[in-house]
Each structure stands twice: as C-alpha cells, then as structure tokens.
Design an enzyme around this catalytic site. Structure first.
Site, PDB file in Angstrom:
ATOM      1  CB  THR A  84      -1.522  -1.364   1.925  1.00  0.00           C
ATOM      2  OG1 THR A  84      -2.547  -1.025   0.990  1.00  0.00           O
ATOM      3  CG2 THR A  84      -0.245  -0.655   1.512  1.00  0.00           C
ATOM      4  CB  THR A 160      -6.474   1.273   5.673  1.00  0.00           C
ATOM      5  OG1 THR A 160      -6.408   1.656   4.293  1.00  0.00           O
ATOM      6  CG2 THR A 160      -5.071   0.975   6.188  1.00  0.00           C
ATOM      7  CG  ASP A 161      -9.952   1.341   1.445  1.00  0.00           C
ATOM      8  OD1 ASP A 161      -9.282   2.269   1.951  1.00  0.00           O
ATOM      9  OD2 ASP A 161      -9.935   1.089   0.224  1.00  0.00           O
ATOM     10  CE  LYS A 237      -8.123   5.001   4.345  1.00  0.00           C
ATOM     11  NZ  LYS A 237      -7.837   3.955   3.328  1.00  0.00           N
TER      12      LYS A 237
END
Length: 414
Positions: A84, A160-161, A237
């Site tokens: 992203t 980020t995942d 996360k």
C-alpha cells in the site's frame, strides 16, 4: 463482447441485471467494476454483455522534478517490494499506479529531500501475501549488496500483511552494521487518513540513526504524533486496518520517533551502528510448515508432513505449549524420521514451558523443542533459516534455542 481496458466506464448486462462502473484491475477471470456507490463488484463474464460507455482519458505524465545529490547528507537505499505504501488509486480512471522509485517517493514526500540522498531499486511489485522465501533471499542479497557499496542505511517498502515475516527473515539472514528499516502503510496515499508519509519520514529518520540491524517503523498512536521502532523479530500486525496495527510483543519497542522534530527517543537497548560486521547468511529450507492446533484436531496432519518429506514443523499449541496427547505418537515418529518440531504458543504474550504439566513433559520426551517466547511466525522463519545453515538435528536445536536477533528474551517482562 466490447474491447474494454482498465479505467473505461462500462455497462455490464448479466442475468437480467445491469451494472455500471469503472473497470478496475483484476487478478481473476472476472471483470471488476468500481460503481458510483464507491463499492467494487466482481462479475463473471460468462454470458455477460459488456458495453463501453466512455473511454478512459490518458492523463499527461507529470514533469519529473530534479532531486540533486547533497554531499552533506547520508546515502539511503530504498528497496521496494510493493504494498500500500507504494500504491495510489486514481478514482477518476479506476486505475492503480505504483509510486516506487526514489524520485517518485521524493516527489510525493518532498520533506525527505532534506533528510538524506536516496537511491531506489525495485525488487518486486507484489502483494505481501505473495511473499515467499525466494523473495526474502533476493531482498537479503540486495541489502547486503547496497551496504557493501556504501549505503548508510536501507529502507524496505513492504505490504503490511506479511511485513513481520520479512522482518524476521532479514533479521536472521543479514547481520548489518547499519539500519535496515521496513516500513509500510495501512492506507494508500490518496486517502486523507493515509499514514504513508508519516511512516516514511519516521523510517528515514531511523535509517540515518545509530540503530543498527532490522527494525519495523510504523504509527505509534491514532493521531499523527509519533512512530514506534520495533525489533524485527518481536513485532506483529495486531489489527486489520488501524494505523496503530503494529505492536511489539513480549518486549517494549526499541524507540519512538517524534514526527514533527524527527527526534528519536530510545526505550530499550539495541545494537548500535558499526558494532557488528556485515554478514550474509541467506540459505533457507522451504519445506517447513506452521501448524495451529485446535481441540479435536487429528494428528494425521503430522503424518502428512512426514510423508511429504518436510524438514521442520512449528506447532502453535495452547497455553504453555500443548497439543492433544493423541498427537504424541505422530510427533515422536516425525522426529525419528528427521523432522525438527518446535513448540510455540497461540497466546500473544508469555513463553513456552513444557515442564509444568505432564503433556508438556511427554512432548519434550517425544523430541519437541521449546520455542521460548518466540512468536510462531518468527519461529517458522527461524527454523527455515536454521535448516538452511545445517541439516544436523542437534545443531538445529541449538540454533533454535539460541538468541540470534533479539527473537528470544530469557526474562519475560510483559
């Protein structure tokens, strides 16, 4: 069937219904439309009729700004993998554009030009869920190469995942005398609540600091005040969409970075710039798996991995590190077949201790290795790395129970 392309306004007639919208990128055989409501719709093209209502305009390319080299600033290498932080949705055309070169990033975040000189390399442009060991190895080699060539710090832009998996992998594969900072964004740059600029500015501050080794820099609170610097082997996360999703687990963050002043305030100890020599240890064994135990789960899953000639398994057990007693014969058989099995916990905080209850004691007798306070995903990456260094089971066990990159803390304080 109309000849349409991304960004075109189309009308799709399917099964007696009509849908209108802008054609979005699709990774399947369906057409994806962004409708006036703002929602996306994925429609099968089987039996559908597509009519182009309006062709997508081709926007002029913006003029490239000059970003002169400043000999008084440190030299930072940006290695892009996607995510992203490197994307922007053009809602006028529906197209997704990637902003991944150093010049693109400087154009989008001009404040960075006063902090460092940047050199950019695109290593991949993939969704973070498409990461695998080959990408980690390529990234590790690139970090090693950039540092050998004189980079004062590395910034890795990443989705980020699975960012924490990559952070762990780099922590084991690259022993670095300079900062290697992984950074991402929960929200793309076109959104008013985007966190990409703040995260990138704070990541740059860390990349030019004395905090060596692999870290993750992300939003520290919901407002735009500061970022936290997390150890690459102790971060997860913990929320799907909040900007504060990343948190250190079992330990405090290394430091915080004030967004307005760029000041870094240490919280815990860390390896400082220049304290360790550069070393690449990039071999990894991919035939490893992470297995999450649940009540009633059949031990046949262990037999499956043994029959498929896997080399290592990380079990995500309950509490202090338990699985059903029915699993003991399958675990013992797998260990006898040369599979390294490491026990971790489904609990977020705390550590493994298989010497409290009889189940745990029996697991140790069967050959399972205690994963201490390692996160399951960190233990998986470390096991892949350990088996890439040696195939001697005794040596692998010693590696798994030795702290190499801050992944094990021998005293739990959180």
């Amino acid at each position: 069937m109309a000849d349409y392309k991304e960004g075109d306004m189309v009308r799709v007639s399917s099964k007696g219904r009509e849908y209108s919208g802008i054609v979005m990128p699709s990774r399947s055989d369906k057409i994806v439309l962004k409708m006036k409501s703002g929602y996306n719709a994925g429609l099968s093209l089987d039996g559908a009729d597509v009519t182009v209502v309006e062709r997508s305009p081709q926007p002029p390319k913006p003029a490239r700004k000059a970003h002169p080299h400043n000999p008084g600033l440190p030299n930072i290498s940006i290695l892009s993998t996607g995510g992203t932080i490197a994307s922007r949705v053009d809602y006028r055309t529906g197209a997704v554009s990637s902003q991944f070169t150093a010049d693109d990033i400087l154009d989008a975040i001009p404040e960075l030009g006063d902090m460092a000189n940047f050199n950019g390399r695109v290593l991949s442009m993939i969704f973070s869920e498409d990461m695998d060991a080959s990408v980690w190895q390529n990234l590790a080699r690139a970090c090693h190469e950039e540092i050998k060539n004189g980079a004062d710090g590395i910034i890795v832009t990443h989705g980020t995942d699975t960012l924490s998996y990559t952070a762990a992998a780099l922590s084991f594969m690259v022993r670095s005398p300079v900062p290697i900072v992984l950074v991402g964004a929960q929200r793309s740059s076109d959104r008013p609540s985007s966190d990409n600029a703040m995260n990138m500015i704070c990541a740059t501050a860390v990349s030019t600091s004395d905090i060596a080794g692999v870290t993750v820099v992300m939003h520290g609170e919901t407002s735009d005040d500061f970022c936290y610097v997390h150890r690459g082997t102790k971060v997860r996360k913990l929320h799907t969409s909040m900007r504060t999703a990343f948190q250190s687990v079992n330990v405090p963050p290394i430091a915080r970075v004030d967004y307005a002043t760029r000041k870094i305030t240490p919280i815990t100890g860390y390896v400082k710039r220049g304290e360790q020599e550069l070393k690449l240890m990039g071999d990894m064994e991919t035939k490893c798996a992470l297995v999450k135990f649940y009540p009633g789960m059949s031990p046949e899953i262990i037999d499956y991995y043994r029959e498929k000639s896997f080399k290592g398994l990380v079990l995500e057990g309950t509490g202090l590190g338990h699985v059903s007693t029915k699993w003991l014969p399958a675990i013992e058989k797998a260990v006898s077949a040369g599979i390294t099995i490491v026990m971790t916990s489904q609990c977020i905080n705390g550590r493994i201790c298989d010497r409290v209850y009889s189940t745990g004691i029996d697991l140790l007798k069967a050959g399972a290795i205690e994963g201490e306070d390692m996160l399951p995903e960190v233990a998986l990456v470390k096991l892949m790395w350990a088996l890439g260094q040696t195939n001697d089971m005794a040596q692998v066990k010693r590696i798994m129970q030795h702290d190499y990159a801050g992944e094990i803390h021998w005293r739990s304080t959180v």
